[in-house]
Design a protein around this motif. Sequence first.
Motif, PDB file in Angstrom:
ATOM      1  N   GLU A 185       4.904  10.777   3.631  1.00 36.37           N
ATOM      2  CA  GLU A 185       4.107   9.738   2.980  1.00 36.37           C
ATOM      3  C   GLU A 185       2.623   9.832   3.308  1.00 36.37           C
ATOM      4  N   LEU A 186       2.263  10.578   4.338  1.00 42.31           N
ATOM      5  CA  LEU A 186       0.880  10.610   4.796  1.00 42.31           C
ATOM      6  C   LEU A 186      -0.050  11.411   3.891  1.00 42.31           C
ATOM      7  N   ARG A 187       0.476  11.977   2.833  1.00 41.35           N
ATOM      8  CA  ARG A 187      -0.364  12.725   1.894  1.00 41.35           C
ATOM      9  C   ARG A 187      -1.047  11.825   0.881  1.00 41.35           C
ATOM     10  N   GLU A 188      -0.615  10.577   0.778  1.00 39.26           N
ATOM     11  CA  GLU A 188      -1.261   9.609  -0.112  1.00 39.26           C
ATOM     12  C   GLU A 188      -2.719   9.441   0.319  1.00 39.26           C
ATOM     13  N   PRO A 189      -3.615   9.091  -0.614  1.00 40.42           N
ATOM     14  CA  PRO A 189      -5.042   9.029  -0.282  1.00 40.42           C
ATOM     15  C   PRO A 189      -5.416   8.135   0.907  1.00 40.42           C
ATOM     16  N   THR A 190      -4.864   6.939   1.009  1.00 37.97           N
ATOM     17  CA  THR A 190      -5.252   6.042   2.103  1.00 37.97           C
ATOM     18  C   THR A 190      -4.160   5.886   3.153  1.00 37.97           C
ATOM     19  N   ALA A 191      -3.090   6.634   3.033  1.00 39.57           N
ATOM     20  CA  ALA A 191      -1.947   6.466   3.932  1.00 39.57           C
ATOM     21  C   ALA A 191      -2.287   6.823   5.378  1.00 39.57           C
ATOM     22  N   SER A 192      -3.048   7.881   5.587  1.00 38.21           N
ATOM     23  CA  SER A 192      -3.324   8.294   6.967  1.00 38.21           C
ATOM     24  C   SER A 192      -4.155   7.243   7.698  1.00 38.21           C
ATOM     25  N   GLU A 193      -5.145   6.642   7.004  1.00 41.27           N
ATOM     26  CA  GLU A 193      -5.932   5.584   7.642  1.00 41.27           C
ATOM     27  C   GLU A 193      -5.062   4.382   7.958  1.00 41.27           C
ATOM     28  N   GLY A 206       0.832  -1.185   0.000  1.00 42.70           N
ATOM     29  CA  GLY A 206       0.000   0.000   0.000  1.00 42.70           C
ATOM     30  C   GLY A 206       0.871   1.241   0.000  1.00 42.70           C
ATOM     31  N   PRO A 207       0.294   2.368   0.404  1.00 39.33           N
ATOM     32  CA  PRO A 207       1.055   3.619   0.335  1.00 39.33           C
ATOM     33  C   PRO A 207       2.216   3.712   1.316  1.00 39.33           C
ATOM     34  N   LEU A 208       2.170   2.979   2.399  1.00 40.82           N
ATOM     35  CA  LEU A 208       3.240   3.044   3.410  1.00 40.82           C
ATOM     36  C   LEU A 208       4.084   1.781   3.333  1.00 40.82           C
ATOM     37  N   ARG A 209       5.231   1.899   2.736  1.00 38.48           N
ATOM     38  CA  ARG A 209       6.137   0.758   2.584  1.00 38.48           C
ATOM     39  C   ARG A 209       6.963   0.555   3.851  1.00 38.48           C
ATOM     40  N   GLY A 210       7.429  -0.652   4.053  1.00 38.91           N
ATOM     41  CA  GLY A 210       8.294  -0.945   5.188  1.00 38.91           C
ATOM     42  C   GLY A 210       7.572  -1.097   6.503  1.00 38.91           C
ATOM     43  N   GLY A 211       6.268  -1.265   6.470  1.00 38.78           N
ATOM     44  CA  GLY A 211       5.484  -1.330   7.692  1.00 38.78           C
ATOM     45  C   GLY A 211       5.795  -2.524   8.559  1.00 38.78           C
TER      46      GLY A 211
END
Length: 173
Positions: free
Chosen positions: A140-148, A97-102
């Motif tokens: 990275e939190l500007r991606e559409p679903t990244a903040s959720e 997803g939008p946040l890699r390395g989780g």
Amino acid sequence: MSVAALVFLGIAAIVPPALSWKKLPQWLAPAVAITALAAAAVFAAAGQPVKGFGVAATAVLAVGAAATGGISIPPLAFRIARRQGTAGSTSGPVGSGPLRGGLIIGILERAAVAAAILTAKGPEGIAIVMAVKGLARYPELREPTASEQFIIGTFASVLWACAAAGIGRGMFS
């Protein structure tokens, strides 16, 4: 009773990551993790406080259960949130997803939170971990679903780490 609690903390640390890499049902790893942690809590509550080597073993197993045992918890939270219609389109395992390395960040986050709780620096340690994570992920939190994804994953990870470390901390006193 304390030995049984340590055994279940060990199960919570080792079995969920081993099950996460196999082609098994997605619910199995979190079910084992939650069951093992619950059993550890029951045995820890019924046992005597640990002393000597037991303190070190408890700390290591509690941090291990928090760090690696929690691998399957954020994906479970994402699946539940998707069913509720709130998680956006975060499909795939943690780290996609939008946040890699989780996956690696989550392991480190849970270990740091558990260590902070076990050393009686809980609030300050958790605040530092969250601040560092938030600052590092900010671009990275500007991606559409990244903040959720960030909020759900962080809350699931921190709650798991607090539960595992709380069991360990409870065995000290």
